[in-house]
Design an enzyme around this catalytic site. Structure first.
Site, PDB file in Angstrom:
ATOM      1  N   LYS A   1       0.858  -1.187   0.000  1.00 39.96           N
ATOM      2  CA  LYS A   1       0.000   0.000   0.000  1.00 39.96           C
ATOM      3  C   LYS A   1       0.899   1.244   0.000  1.00 39.96           C
ATOM      4  O   LYS A   1       1.928   1.274   0.685  1.00 39.96           O
ATOM      5  CB  LYS A   1      -0.878  -0.017   1.255  1.00 39.96           C
ATOM      6  CG  LYS A   1      -1.586   1.286   1.579  1.00 39.96           C
ATOM      7  CD  LYS A   1      -2.753   1.552   0.647  1.00 39.96           C
ATOM      8  CE  LYS A   1      -3.352   2.960   0.886  1.00 39.96           C
ATOM      9  NZ  LYS A   1      -4.362   3.322  -0.122  1.00 39.96           N
TER      10      LYS A   1
ATOM     11  N   CYS B   1      -1.208  11.413  -6.337  1.00 41.92           N
ATOM     12  CA  CYS B   1      -2.154  11.548  -5.234  1.00 41.92           C
ATOM     13  C   CYS B   1      -2.132  12.991  -4.748  1.00 41.92           C
ATOM     14  O   CYS B   1      -1.236  13.756  -5.105  1.00 41.92           O
ATOM     15  CB  CYS B   1      -1.867  10.554  -4.124  1.00 41.92           C
ATOM     16  SG  CYS B   1      -0.288  10.773  -3.383  1.00 41.92           S
TER      17      CYS B   1
HETATM   18  C1  LIG Z   1      -9.485   1.203  -2.826  1.00 34.00           C
HETATM   19  C2  LIG Z   1      -8.386   1.718  -3.687  1.00 34.00           C
HETATM   20  C3  LIG Z   1      -7.234   2.207  -3.100  1.00 34.00           C
HETATM   21  C4  LIG Z   1      -6.192   2.662  -3.882  1.00 34.00           C
HETATM   22  N1  LIG Z   1      -5.054   3.112  -3.283  1.00 34.00           N
HETATM   23  C5  LIG Z   1      -3.968   3.404  -4.047  1.00 34.00           C
HETATM   24  C6  LIG Z   1      -2.715   3.683  -3.439  1.00 34.00           C
HETATM   25  O1  LIG Z   1      -2.564   3.681  -2.228  1.00 34.00           O
HETATM   26  N2  LIG Z   1      -1.674   3.949  -4.256  1.00 34.00           N
HETATM   27  C7  LIG Z   1      -1.770   3.930  -5.621  1.00 34.00           C
HETATM   28  O2  LIG Z   1      -0.764   4.158  -6.316  1.00 34.00           O
HETATM   29  N3  LIG Z   1      -2.958   3.674  -6.223  1.00 34.00           N
HETATM   30  C8  LIG Z   1      -4.043   3.400  -5.463  1.00 34.00           C
HETATM   31  N4  LIG Z   1      -5.226   3.061  -6.066  1.00 34.00           N
HETATM   32  C9  LIG Z   1      -5.335   3.053  -7.542  1.00 34.00           C
HETATM   33  C10 LIG Z   1      -5.084   1.643  -8.072  1.00 34.00           C
HETATM   34  O3  LIG Z   1      -3.788   1.218  -7.728  1.00 34.00           O
HETATM   35  C11 LIG Z   1      -5.249   1.584  -9.599  1.00 34.00           C
HETATM   36  O4  LIG Z   1      -4.298   2.423 -10.194  1.00 34.00           O
HETATM   37  C12 LIG Z   1      -6.631   2.025 -10.082  1.00 34.00           C
HETATM   38  O5  LIG Z   1      -7.646   1.552  -9.218  1.00 34.00           O
HETATM   39  C13 LIG Z   1      -6.910   1.553 -11.507  1.00 34.00           C
HETATM   40  O6  LIG Z   1      -6.869   0.144 -11.585  1.00 34.00           O
HETATM   41  P1  LIG Z   1      -8.210  -0.780 -11.611  1.00 34.00           P
HETATM   42  O7  LIG Z   1      -9.023  -0.300 -12.783  1.00 34.00           O
HETATM   43  O8  LIG Z   1      -7.723  -2.169 -11.755  1.00 34.00           O
HETATM   44  O9  LIG Z   1      -8.917  -0.537 -10.332  1.00 34.00           O
HETATM   45  C14 LIG Z   1      -6.295   2.634  -5.299  1.00 34.00           C
HETATM   46  C15 LIG Z   1      -7.459   2.136  -5.893  1.00 34.00           C
HETATM   47  C16 LIG Z   1      -8.502   1.678  -5.100  1.00 34.00           C
HETATM   48  C17 LIG Z   1      -9.734   1.131  -5.764  1.00 34.00           C
END
Ligand SMILES: Cc1cc2nc3c(=O)[nH]c(=O)nc-3n(C[C@H](O)[C@H](O)[C@H](O)COP(=O)(O)O)c2cc1C
Length: 410
Positions: free
Chosen positions: A142, A229
């Protein structure tokens, strides 16, 4: 009775075609088109299943198909189909046709390119252990901050039919928690694949101090700096501020010597792809990871006439099926603009082997899964690997390198 009759026909048929099969085995024709011939509309137009599936073939069905094949298709096609039909019984003969997903990434070997996306299933050591013991080729922690954070009030993550919306606010246990986990694991399993470690400071200084800690530690994996972020309130996130991105990377690479990648938000404009790629090409980056969530979407519950997440009046990052075309475009845009030494990790909208195949065609080296991992749990890795292998075998590919990045233009 019916079963024995079918077996008899089968035996006769095999005897008849024996020579043809031998010819086939010695050929190097590998397009694999007929893996799923029972579902191919070109041969059996009475079926509506066009999707790629490896059907279970009963002896009875097999015999019926063979008879039908004998009448409906040319001898050459028949040979291909028979080969595919018998491959269950003669799996050993097919070993050199089997697709493998082994992936080299930054001098590390992984059994397959799949991993979790940071933020999903990686908050606690228990979740990280589950990833480590799953079929994922690699995993990432994370995104951490210097100190632990509780994150935003709930509800802050909602799964919706086509994906997810979240406004988590970076809840995490703090860098020391994750660093001690990865160092411990490294010591216990020195031959395990290299781990990815994500950091997401709230300012440049916070990022620099966390990266110094990683640089000074024994960590021998891969570090991912999350530039997508929230940063200073009222300012865009770092990676939407090109000058700040350059300044951050200059200061990072002044001291950071371990492999480092950055996580980027999606871009939607060719000028932005060009500007960002030009900046990134100036640095010894190991990779870029595209994309983070598509920022600030709004999902609405019509019955309640309300937003669905509490923070920020319902605005949140979007993931899942909604974002796949944007993710593919970003992977492709950076793959075609960055120096070849800078790899691309494809993230966004991966829920099936087909989605994975598309990301690989665009040029992705590793593949991260967020929303769909949250929905399915770690079992997704076994399923998606099988689906990707099936597609590769149907197309006659035995390794990912044979098609990675080779997306055709019209
Ligand atoms: C619940 C949640 C928490 C996330 N936390 C982070 C994070 O801490 N760091 C990060 O780089 N991306 C974070 N993301 C983004 C995901 O890593 C990813 O880039 C994004 O959800 C797109 O991928 P997906 O379509 O497979 O969900 C988070 C996404 C979700 C859904």
């Amino acid at each position: 009775m019916a079963q024995s009759f079918s077996l008899l026909i089968l035996t006769l048929f095999f005897a008849h075609q024996y020579v043809c099969i031998l010819i086939h085995f010695s050929s190097d024709f590998t397009e694999g088109y007929f893996t799923n011939f029972r579902y191919s509309p070109k041969i059996f137009h009475h079926t509506h299943h066009h999707e790629i599936k490896k059907p279970y073939i009963s002896v009875h069905a097999l015999a019926k198909d063979l008879i039908r094949l004998n009448f409906e298709v040319s001898a050459y096609v028949r040979i291909r189909c028979i080969y595919r039909l018998v491959n269950k019984q003669t799996a050993s003969i097919e070993t050199n046709m089997t697709a493998i997903l082994n992936t080299r990434f930054l001098n590390n070997s992984y059994e397959n390119p799949f991993m979790n996306a940071s933020g999903v299933h990686c908050m606690t050591t228990e979740e990280l252990d589950e990833l480590a013991n799953s079929k994922a080729g690699a995993f990432i922690t994370k995104s951490s901050t210097t100190l632990e954070r509780a994150g935003n009030p709930e509800p802050r993550y909602i799964s919706v039919p086509l994906g997810s919306i979240n406004s988590m606010g970076l809840p995490n246990e703090g860098i020391d928690y994750y660093l001690s986990y990865v160092l411990d694991r490294q010591e216990k399993y020195p031959n395990a694949p290299a781990i990815f470690f994500s950091v997401a400071g709230m300012s440049i200084d916070e990022n620099l101090s966390m990266l110094r800690k990683i640089q000074d530690s024994e960590f021998n994996g891969v570090t991912e700096l999350n530039l997508s972020c929230p940063n200073v309130p009222g300012k865009p996130q770092v990676a939407y501020d090109f000058d700040l991105t350059r300044e951050t990377l200059e200061r990072v690479f002044a001291f950071f010597k371990k492999p480092l990648g950055i996580k980027l938000p999606p871009y939607f404009d060719f000028a932005h792809f060009d500007i960002m790629a030009k900046i990134l090409n100036e640095f010894p980056l190991a990779y870029v990871n595209s994309i983070n969530s598509v920022g600030n979407g709004l999902y609405i519950d019509v019955d309640k006439e309300s937003v669905v997440v509490k923070p920020k009046n319902g605005f949140g990052g979007i993931g899942g099926e909604y974002v796949k075309p944007t993710a593919l475009a970003n992977v492709r845009a950076f793959y075609t603009r960055l120096r070849p030494e800078i790899k691309v990790i494809g993230t966004g909208g991966i829920k099936s082997g087909k989605d994975a195949f598309e990301h690989l065609l665009c040029g992705a080296s590793m593949l991260q899964i967020g929303t769909e991992l949250q929905k399915e749990g770690v079992e997704i890795f076994g399923r998606i690997e099988k689906e990707l292998k099936d597609i590769m075998e149907a197309k006659g590919y035995t390794s990912i390198d044979q098609f990675r990045g080779k997306l055709n233009s019209l």
